[in-house]
Design a protein around this motif. Structure first.
Motif, mmCIF file in Angstrom:
data_model
loop_
_atom_site.group_PDB
_atom_site.id
_atom_site.type_symbol
_atom_site.label_atom_id
_atom_site.label_comp_id
_atom_site.label_asym_id
_atom_site.label_seq_id
_atom_site.Cartn_x
_atom_site.Cartn_y
_atom_site.Cartn_z
ATOM 1 N N ALA A 132 36.952 51.097 56.495
ATOM 2 C CA ALA A 132 38.292 51.670 56.344
ATOM 3 C C ALA A 132 39.209 50.720 55.584
ATOM 4 N N THR A 133 39.065 49.417 55.803
ATOM 5 C CA THR A 133 39.884 48.441 55.085
ATOM 6 C C THR A 133 39.562 48.450 53.593
ATOM 7 N N ILE A 134 38.284 48.593 53.252
ATOM 8 C CA ILE A 134 37.897 48.695 51.837
ATOM 9 C C ILE A 134 38.536 49.931 51.202
ATOM 10 N N GLY A 135 38.602 51.030 51.959
ATOM 11 C CA GLY A 135 39.215 52.246 51.438
ATOM 12 C C GLY A 135 40.696 52.100 51.164
ATOM 13 N N ARG A 136 41.339 51.062 51.756
ATOM 14 C CA ARG A 136 42.776 50.856 51.531
ATOM 15 C C ARG A 136 43.055 49.788 50.478
ATOM 16 N N MET A 137 42.029 49.308 49.787
ATOM 17 C CA MET A 137 42.243 48.260 48.779
ATOM 18 C C MET A 137 43.177 48.717 47.664
ATOM 19 N N ARG A 138 43.113 49.992 47.324
ATOM 20 C CA ARG A 138 43.941 50.498 46.231
ATOM 21 C C ARG A 138 45.433 50.356 46.523
ATOM 22 N N ARG A 139 45.782 50.207 47.810
ATOM 23 C CA ARG A 139 47.188 50.080 48.196
ATOM 24 C C ARG A 139 47.662 48.631 48.190
ATOM 25 N N TRP A 140 46.766 47.698 47.917
ATOM 26 C CA TRP A 140 47.155 46.288 47.921
ATOM 27 C C TRP A 140 48.200 46.009 46.842
ATOM 28 N N PRO A 141 49.256 45.255 47.164
ATOM 29 C CA PRO A 141 50.184 44.801 46.115
ATOM 30 C C PRO A 141 49.458 43.892 45.127
ATOM 31 N N ASP A 142 49.802 43.995 43.869
ATOM 32 C CA ASP A 142 49.088 43.246 42.834
ATOM 33 C C ASP A 142 49.127 41.741 43.088
ATOM 34 N N ALA A 143 50.245 41.240 43.592
ATOM 35 C CA ALA A 143 50.391 39.797 43.782
ATOM 36 C C ALA A 143 49.539 39.266 44.929
ATOM 37 N N GLU A 144 49.053 40.142 45.817
ATOM 38 C CA GLU A 144 48.314 39.693 46.995
ATOM 39 C C GLU A 144 46.822 39.997 46.906
ATOM 40 N N VAL A 145 46.363 40.447 45.756
ATOM 41 C CA VAL A 145 44.984 40.917 45.638
ATOM 42 C C VAL A 145 43.977 39.812 45.953
ATOM 43 N N GLU A 146 44.139 38.641 45.354
ATOM 44 C CA GLU A 146 43.149 37.581 45.555
ATOM 45 C C GLU A 146 43.084 37.140 47.012
ATOM 46 N N ASP A 147 44.240 36.908 47.635
ATOM 47 C CA ASP A 147 44.251 36.473 49.035
ATOM 48 C C ASP A 147 43.625 37.523 49.947
ATOM 49 N N ARG A 148 44.003 38.771 49.753
ATOM 50 C CA ARG A 148 43.446 39.827 50.603
ATOM 51 C C ARG A 148 41.960 40.023 50.336
ATOM 52 N N GLY A 149 41.555 39.862 49.069
ATOM 53 C CA GLY A 149 40.140 39.993 48.747
ATOM 54 C C GLY A 149 39.300 38.941 49.442
ATOM 55 N N ARG A 150 39.764 37.707 49.458
ATOM 56 C CA ARG A 150 39.024 36.639 50.133
ATOM 57 C C ARG A 150 38.968 36.891 51.638
ATOM 58 N N GLN A 151 40.078 37.355 52.213
ATOM 59 C CA GLN A 151 40.088 37.643 53.646
ATOM 60 C C GLN A 151 39.118 38.773 53.986
ATOM 61 N N LEU A 152 39.058 39.791 53.128
ATOM 62 C CA LEU A 152 38.178 40.919 53.401
ATOM 63 C C LEU A 152 36.708 40.509 53.279
ATOM 64 N N ILE A 153 36.405 39.635 52.337
ATOM 65 C CA ILE A 153 35.030 39.146 52.210
ATOM 66 C C ILE A 153 34.618 38.389 53.466
ATOM 67 N N GLU A 154 35.538 37.577 54.019
ATOM 68 C CA GLU A 154 35.243 36.880 55.279
ATOM 69 C C GLU A 154 35.038 37.871 56.425
ATOM 70 N N GLN A 155 35.840 38.940 56.434
ATOM 71 C CA GLN A 155 35.690 39.957 57.471
ATOM 72 C C GLN A 155 34.339 40.661 57.349
ATOM 73 N N ILE A 156 33.912 40.929 56.114
ATOM 74 C CA ILE A 156 32.602 41.554 55.893
ATOM 75 C C ILE A 156 31.489 40.655 56.436
ATOM 76 N N ASP A 157 31.579 39.362 56.135
ATOM 77 C CA ASP A 157 30.543 38.435 56.596
ATOM 78 C C ASP A 157 30.452 38.393 58.118
ATOM 79 N N SER A 158 31.611 38.518 58.777
ATOM 80 C CA SER A 158 31.620 38.408 60.236
ATOM 81 C C SER A 158 31.223 39.706 60.935
ATOM 82 N N GLU A 159 31.472 40.846 60.305
ATOM 83 C CA GLU A 159 31.246 42.123 60.973
ATOM 84 C C GLU A 159 29.946 42.820 60.566
ATOM 85 N N VAL A 160 29.577 42.729 59.299
ATOM 86 C CA VAL A 160 28.486 43.556 58.786
ATOM 87 C C VAL A 160 27.125 42.938 59.059
ATOM 88 N N THR A 161 27.016 41.628 58.934
ATOM 89 C CA THR A 161 25.702 41.000 59.046
ATOM 90 C C THR A 161 25.312 40.661 60.475
#
Length: 583
Positions: free
Chosen positions: A553-582
């Motif tokens: 669901a968080t990936i589905g909301r990426m399009r709503r990310w403010p442009d200035a926060e994309v990199e920070d939110r992207g790194r946080q989401l990658i960490e969340q993927i590593d902790s939840e998916v694997t």
């Protein structure tokens, strides 16, 4: 005027008129027909007769009506005042024509035969001279500049056929017909005239290697069009051609937009005319109309003028390219142009080709698309400019095998195929990812300027979407449970790519335009999810828990990310993927 300049009508067949008594006329000369002075163009000479294509409604013409030869080809006026203008197919300004008082031949729409200059002769422009007395100048050198709009600095150039010494400067405030400078004691004005069927010369051509950024993820990431290239957008009724072109007009990183409404419905063009002055240019903050030229030739206007509108628009685009600007030409649609060629051809009683189109349809389309290109303009400044053509095609019934679509495919370097099934599912832009393609080699530019992994991620996305299409047949027959776990991951991630990345709303204030950096991070996150999901199922994690987790669901909301926060939110989401998916 001699007697040879005036002939008479001997035959009328729709927009085609045959005249006699014009022995000195030439093919493509402009003529005036009848008492109203209807604008026409000589398209054939045979047995002492001139065959004329009339760009206005010919009802009321009769045998014996006068035909006056202008002795010049169909041309456009070029100079300050084009930006923000709305013109018909032969460059008559529609607002000024509408404001003209009704005469004895008042009609429900634009009065036939009306003659209004394309550029305002009374408006005065403040100019800044760049050339000085005594300077040696040649073709394409900059003589002066004019602040045409807040977004466009208009450059007045030495005409391509002139060179010499500047002997005198004009006033600091002039009309388009006043001299800006004198070269060898001959005046040069801001106004120039150029035949629409002749290419404007350039210093030399450039390879189209840099992309035209549209802000549309499916276009920029999967099927980019080069700046100075060409693309065709075929699609049936309701697939979103016009909305996609208007979105590109608003967000593309072109300096100047030339929008050609060629045979489109009047209500669609009325919407363009109403919205463009209100839309804010994201680059300059000024109204979008301040970098736009509109050529309006609606479906209820005479069909012959559709061909003229295409050439009028591309000539204006080349004019701004020569000033060093990147120009995007949006033609909506070339199918209506083809239909006009077919109708005129039938009146000429020419032998029909495929589906009734004239045999010269491919060459006419080629003449149009081949005027796209990136180039170094004439002049010592070595200005670089480009013309990018984006042509919509409206194949009957959405049949891509019809001639206009097929010939356009052979000429354009990018193909954005609009799919009616996607449109019915409200998936916009409805560009189909397996039927579309791009032939431009822009990967190196993206790798150097956006993300070193751009081309690798792009190829990964294309391959995954292709594999998902192959698996879709198995799913339809046997159900998703028949797939192996890793194949189910492919199916889930492909859906994520389609719905969370490729789908994009043109009416969403945040998602209407997606910067390249945001596109790169969105794709990186989805690819990381794919790799993590493959690793997870290999460890025995159920695919159901992976595909239904909060991270999806968080990936589905990426399009709503403010442009200035994309990199920070992207790194946080990658960490969340590593902790939840694997796990």
């Amino acid at each position: 005027m001699t007697s040879a300049d005036v002939g008479s009508v001997i035959r009328v067949s729709g927009p085609v008129v045959v005249a006699e008594g014009l022995p000195r006329t030439r093919v493509y000369n402009v003529v005036r027909v009848g008492r109203r002075g209807l604008v026409g163009e000589v398209i054939r000479l045979e047995e002492g007769h001139a065959v004329i294509q009339v760009y206005e409604e010919t009802s009321g013409l009769q045998v014996g009506s006068k035909v006056v030869d202008s002795k010049r080809p169909l041309s456009v006026e070029l100079g300050p005042g084009l930006i923000g203008g709305v013109f018909d197919g032969v460059q008559r300004p529609l607002p000024e024509m509408a404001a003209t008082e009704d005469g004895p031949y008042a009609e429900p729409f634009v009065r036939r035969g009306i003659e209004v200059p394309a550029l305002d002769r009374s408006r005065r422009w403040a100019i800044t001279h760049l050339a000085a007395v005594g300077d040696e100048v040649g073709p394409g050198d900059t003589l002066a500049t004019v602040a045409e709009t807040a977004a466009i600095e208009h450059r007045i150039l030495v005409p391509p056929d002139r060179n010499g010494t500047v002997t005198r400067l004009g006033e600091s405030e002039v009309t388009v017909t006043d001299p800006v400078v004198w070269i060898d004691d001959e005046p040069v004005t801001a106004l120039s005239v150029w035949p629409v069927r002749r290419r404007r010369p350039v210093g030399h051509r450039l390879d189209p290697l840099a992309p035209l950024i549209t802000g549309q993820r499916v276009c920029d990431t999967l099927f980019p069009v080069a700046r100075g290239g060409s693309t065709t957008i075929p699609g049936g009724f309701g697939t979103g051609k016009t909305v996609l072109e208007q979105t590109i007009a608003r967000h593309a990183d072109a300096d100047v937009i030339v929008f050609i409404g060629c045979g489109e419905r009047g209500n669609e063009l009325a919407e363009v005319l109403e919205e463009f002055p209100k839309l804010v240019d994201p680059t300059t903050g000024a109204p979008l109309i301040e970098r736009t030229v509109i050529i309006a030739n609606t479906s209820n206007m005479p069909v012959a003028a559709r061909e003229a509108s295409i050439y009028t628009g591309i000539t204006i685009a080349e004019y701004y390219r020569d000033q060093g600007y990147d120009v995007a030409v949006l033609a909506d649609s070339t199918s209506r142009w083809g239909e006009a060629l077919r109708e005129v051809s039938s009146h000429l009683e020419e032998l029909p080709g495929e589906e009734g189109f004239p045999a010269y349809l491919p060459s006419r389309l080629a003449e149009f698309y081949e005027r796209a290109g990136a180039a170094v303009a004439l002049g010592e400044e070595a200005r670089q400019g480009s013309v990018t053509i984006i042509g919509a095609v409206s194949p009957p019934g959405g049949d891509f095998s019809e001639p206009v679509t097929q010939y356009s495919l052979r000429l354009a370097g990018t193909f954005w195929a609009l799919d009616p099934d996607l449109a019915r599912r409200r998936h916009y832009p409805a560009v189909h990812w397996t039927r579309s393609y791009s032939l431009y080699e822009t990967d190196e530019w993206f790798d150097d300027n956006v993300d070193p992994d751009w081309s690798e991620q792009r190829h990964w996305a294309m391959e995954l979407l292709g594999r998902a299409e192959e698996l879709a047949g198995i799913v339809q027959l046997l159900g998703v449970d028949a797939l192996a776990p890793e194949e189910r991951v492919t199916f889930v991630v492909a859906q994520m790519l389609r719905e969370d990345f490729l789908q994009q709303s043109a009416y969403d204030e945040v998602d209407a335009y997606c910067p390249l950096e945001k596109q790169a991070w969105m794709l990186r996150v989805i690819r990381h999810f794919h790799d993590a999901a493959v690793s997870g199922v290999a460890k025995g994690v159920p695919i159901e828990s992976i595909s239904s987790g909060d991270v999806v669901a968080t990936i589905g909301r990426m399009r709503r990310w403010p442009d200035a926060e994309v990199e920070d939110r992207g790194r946080q989401l990658i960490e969340q993927i590593d902790s939840e998916v694997t796990t």
